[in-house]
Enzyme design. Sequence first.
Site, mmCIF file in Angstrom:
data_model
loop_
_atom_site.group_PDB
_atom_site.id
_atom_site.type_symbol
_atom_site.label_atom_id
_atom_site.label_comp_id
_atom_site.label_asym_id
_atom_site.label_seq_id
_atom_site.Cartn_x
_atom_site.Cartn_y
_atom_site.Cartn_z
ATOM 1 N N HIS A 167 1.827 4.524 -2.875
ATOM 2 C CA HIS A 167 1.871 5.968 -2.659
ATOM 3 C C HIS A 167 3.217 6.541 -3.116
ATOM 4 O O HIS A 167 3.274 7.587 -3.778
ATOM 5 C CB HIS A 167 1.663 6.287 -1.175
ATOM 6 C CG HIS A 167 0.265 6.077 -0.692
ATOM 7 N ND1 HIS A 167 -0.839 6.630 -1.299
ATOM 8 C CD2 HIS A 167 -0.218 5.372 0.377
ATOM 9 C CE1 HIS A 167 -1.933 6.290 -0.640
ATOM 10 N NE2 HIS A 167 -1.585 5.520 0.371
ATOM 11 N N HIS B 24 0.836 -1.203 0.000
ATOM 12 C CA HIS B 24 0.000 0.000 0.000
ATOM 13 C C HIS B 24 0.874 1.257 0.000
ATOM 14 O O HIS B 24 0.689 2.167 -0.819
ATOM 15 C CB HIS B 24 -0.905 -0.037 1.229
ATOM 16 C CG HIS B 24 -1.861 1.109 1.319
ATOM 17 N ND1 HIS B 24 -3.171 1.014 0.928
ATOM 18 C CD2 HIS B 24 -1.689 2.389 1.760
ATOM 19 C CE1 HIS B 24 -3.774 2.171 1.118
ATOM 20 N NE2 HIS B 24 -2.893 3.020 1.632
ATOM 21 N N GLU B 25 1.843 1.305 0.910
ATOM 22 C CA GLU B 25 2.716 2.475 1.009
ATOM 23 C C GLU B 25 3.626 2.601 -0.209
ATOM 24 O O GLU B 25 3.940 3.712 -0.651
ATOM 25 C CB GLU B 25 3.547 2.386 2.285
ATOM 26 C CG GLU B 25 2.728 2.421 3.566
ATOM 27 C CD GLU B 25 1.929 3.710 3.706
ATOM 28 O OE1 GLU B 25 2.450 4.779 3.362
ATOM 29 O OE2 GLU B 25 0.774 3.622 4.152
#
Length: 384
Positions: free
Chosen positions: A52, A48-49
Amino acid sequence: MFPPNDTIVLHIKWNPRQFEYNSRSGDIMDIWTILQFIFFFGLLIFIHELGHMLVAKAVGIEVEEFGFGYPPKLAKLFTWKGTEFTLNWIPFGGFVRLKGEHESVDEPGGLLNAPKWKRFLVLIAGATMNFIFGIILLIVMFSVAGGQDTSKVMVAEVAPNSPAQAAGLEVGDVITRVGDYDIASFEDISAATSKYLDIPVELTYERNGISNTVELTPRSNPPENQGAMGVSITYPVISLPFGESVSQAFKTFWLQVKTTLLIPVNLIRGAISSADARIVGIKGIYDIFNNAAQMDQTSPVATGFPIYRLSVISMISIAVGITNLLPIPALDGGQILFLAIEAITRKRIPEKVALLINNLFFYALILLMVFITIQDFRNPVLGP
């Protein structure tokens, strides 16, 4: 984006038939399963990170730090294109720190100074990565394990000292008829079983291509964690070409998204009960993963490959993506909501106000997670 101690709330429609496992409340947690769960759940946060970070760099927003694990910092690993990559003491997941994420909107190269479309892409990137990862796992699962022949019903488990065991049924038998009912679905066998409770009935099944008929008596009052006949059922597995595996993966992904989003509507309509759709926390998610791990060891469908664990990890990854897009401050969806308000009003929400709202909802989510975790211990997520 996930803060270092972020709260994740998953809306999971628990369908016991999908997992085909009878869980026992007295099962002892296996340390190896716990370690696997920690690794894979941390991996989902890391992915997820990473989403980003990659999108931020792609659109020209500066990334100050990308951490492996959570602070405190253990060591600086290296610097790449202005981003410091660090190793942290808590070996779980990861985090990304963007320039100007909470500071002045005038900071060059910062997130808040970027155009709205760039900020939107960065915010949605984490959930998108979770969706992509979930779909990839589904493709692998369908490619290796195949799909399900939903026109047949197969025995997945036979309970000891049950009518099914006494009649000689075995794992892998395909049930074709019960009394006057031809069996081609879960609903068929459920209806037939209900009709013949405490009544001797002929059951026809296929084993190795040979049809056999036995007599058994479904119980109206079976022991705890057992059904009337004492079997768990599933659909037989059939091999799928790669193209069909991809198609099935996307169909499964969309089904989960649609089912999750329609949960509030179906609860209000009474189409599903609160027992079939509940909010679970980390403990509840672990229970599901633990069930899947045991199924991988006992189910004839798994054949040594972690099919059910892959299925659960995929489900969790997609659920994490959906959850983080909910319009709740402190989650990515809440920041997207702020961005939409800014686009409509052409005025940015004051940073102090946004920070206060985010903090309030963050602590509310923490309290909610504590409550949900207590409920998970009091009422574990179990199979039939």
